[in-house]
Design a protein around this motif. Structure first.
Motif, short mmCIF file in Angstrom:
data_model
loop_
_atom_site.label_atom_id
_atom_site.label_comp_id
_atom_site.label_asym_id
_atom_site.label_seq_id
_atom_site.Cartn_x
_atom_site.Cartn_y
_atom_site.Cartn_z
N ASP A 243 48.59 50.88 70.40
CA ASP A 243 48.00 49.63 69.93
C ASP A 243 48.45 49.26 68.53
OD1 ASP A 243 46.67 51.86 68.89
OD2 ASP A 243 44.77 50.78 68.66
N ARG A 244 49.29 50.11 67.92
CA ARG A 244 49.76 49.83 66.56
C ARG A 244 51.27 49.54 66.53
NH1 ARG A 244 46.28 54.51 63.31
NH2 ARG A 244 44.30 54.04 64.36
N GLY A 444 49.59 50.40 77.38
CA GLY A 444 49.19 49.34 76.48
C GLY A 444 50.20 49.02 75.40
#
Length: 514
Positions: A243-244, A444
């Motif tokens: 997610d980063r 993701g």
């Protein structure tokens, strides 16, 4: 010798947006502003919120590095052991060239190795949209180059002496001698670097360091370009922090699902393939030192290098050219067809009983400087590899690996295989490995890009195909005989696709080939 060499080609890289903007001296940003800055992990707030004091690069990098006047350097602090944030710390060296125009964020880059300094990476892709929209940032991973503490195993004199040693036969006596030599090397690493630090120099920690860099550079999402072992860092980051991630380009893929034996055998076949391509190219010239018949190139090559086992070739340097250095120099030249002419020169000299060019190529590979000192590339390579990969302690496996390696790369076969071989130094490493082979799972993560070269000797093409599949990444195929290509091979098709992705997140065309 059981010692392996650097280069991915082992024989057998919380500031708010407003604060970051002020530091960069830019007047505008885009894209990253909309994303909130991730909260730092509990207990690590002081590392994620530290300021970066950019200044002169005078005391950074290798003496041969030439940083442009606009380059800035700094060090940041990270815990040696992330499980003990109040314990000892390490200082990581960074360099950057600020964006010249509207800034998107920072482009973090690593050249691979493991163990290669990345400070000079900030200078690539100049006068492109990347230099306009990104602060280009290179870094020395923990223990490497200008980062401290430093991984240190051998003094320059010891490194020279090791390179000059005659290779051991794979007899019982020779195997015992090679393993004793490896044990001596391991003991020196433990004494001079410290066991506690050696336990924390692997990919596991560097990935966490990269997240600290992302935060202190002021980026909500990481934009990253990694070559060779740097692809392992990038894929491991995607797995741990999906997610980063803003954008990842991974060129010259290391497939983390392979164990060290599989990786070495693929690599052997890769080097043999490029040696064949070089031999065919060389054979078009009547004065090729390997002759004009490519089918005879292996035997002609062995006839040139085998005598070095007993007698080094003369050089203007008093060291002479040892057998190990000749093989190292040849492998260095096979990393890119840009160095094939140097290889032809070196083999031509060897035919005349001299070894100057091959010794220079070996020095380049081993990080030896003109004054006789060394970068710590080789020691760092061994330390990182040994903590990253599982140990191979089964002698039957090692013996089969040696036999299969010789079959896969006959140009590297000295003809002295016995079906047995020494355990390599990692089998005696003083700390346990912290990673295991596995397929990358990064649920993701945004769309990423993998670049794989059809005739890459060090990280063969299939490894890139496999990594792209694991990441769900777009794959760009580059046709060439070299190790890594994006922004360094001068190919407009490839570079335009990579730049469009990094700047505007435009995915490459499906099946793109350059």
């Amino acid at each position: 010798m059981g010692r392996e060499r650097n280069g991915c080609a082992a024989r057998v890289a919380l500031l708010g947006a407003a604060v970051a903007l002020a530091m960069a001296g830019c007047t505008a940003t885009r894209q990253q502003d909309a994303a909130p800055m991730p909260a730092p992990p509990a207990g690590l707030e002081r590392f994620y919120s530290q300021s970066v004091n950019w200044g002169s690069c005078e005391d950074y990098g290798d003496p041969t590095d030439r940083f442009p006047p606009v380059a800035q350097c700094a060090k940041i602090t990270v815990p040696v052991d992330y499980a003990r944030p109040d314990g000892p710390t390490a200082q990581l060296a960074l360099t950057r060239i600020p964006a010249s125009g509207t800034k998107i964020g920072s482009l973090l880059m690593n050249p691979g190795g493991p163990g290669v300094s990345g400070l000079s990476m900030a200078g690539i892709a100049g006068r492109t949209p990347l230099s306009e929209h990104f602060d280009r940032v290179g870094f020395d991973p923990r223990g490497v180059g200008s980062s401290t503490p430093s991984i240190l195993c051998l003094t320059p004199r010891e490194a020279d002496a090791e390179r000059a040693e005659k290779p051991e036969d794979n007899t019982a006596q020779g195997i015992a001698a090679a393993e004793a030599d490896n044990k001596e090397y391991v003991d020196r690493c433990a004494e001079r670097t410290g066991v506690d630090f050696l336990a924390h120099v692997g990919t596991r920690e560097v990935v966490q360091d990269m997240d600290v860099m992302r935060a202190v550079l002021g980026d909500a999402g990481l934009t990253y370009l990694g070559y060779s072992y740097g692809t392992r860092l990038g894929s491991a980051y995607a797995e741990r922090f999906p997610d980063r991630v803003r954008a990842l380009v991974l060129d010259g893929a290391v497939d983390s699902s392979q164990d060290p034996v599989q990786e070495s055998l693929r690599q052997a076949a890769g080097f043999q393939g490029v040696f064949g391509a070089y031999s065919a190219d060389c054979a078009t010239a009547s004065d090729c030192p390997l002759g004009t018949d490519p089918t005879a190139s292996v035997s002609r090559f062995r006839a040139l290098v085998d005598p070095l086992v007993a007698t080094p070739a003369a050089t203007s340097d008093p060291r002479g050219l040892s057998y190990d250095d000749a093989i190292t120099g040849v492998q260095q030249a096979l990393y890119s067809d840009d160095m094939w002419q140097a290889l032809t020169t070196g083999l031509g000299e060897l035919r005349q009983g001299r070894g100057d060019t091959l010794l220079q190529l070996a020095d380049m590979y081993d990080g030896r400087r003109e004054d006789g000192s060394y970068a710590n590339t080789q020691d760092a390579f061994n330390a990182i590899r040994c903590v990253d990969d599982p140990r191979i302690t089964d002698r039957a496996v090692v013996g089969r690996q040696d036999s299969e390696y010789r079959r896969a790369a006959p140009f590297l076969d000295d003809g002295r295989g016995t079906g047995a071989a020494p355990l390599e130094l990692c089998a005696q490493w003083p700390v346990p490995n912290t990673s295991e082979p596995h397929s990358i799972s990064a649920h993701g993560v945004p769309k990423t890009v993998v670049v794989s070269t059809t005739d890459d000797p060090a990280t063969p093409y299939q490894a890139g195909v496999d990594l792209a599949r694991q990441l769900g990444a777009a794959l760009i195929t580059y046709r060439g005989n070299r190790h890594t290509a994006a922004l360094v091979a001068g190919d407009e098709c490839l570079d335009d696709a990579v730049i469009a992705y990094l700047v505007d997140l435009v995915e490459p065309a499906r099946g793109q080939t350059c």
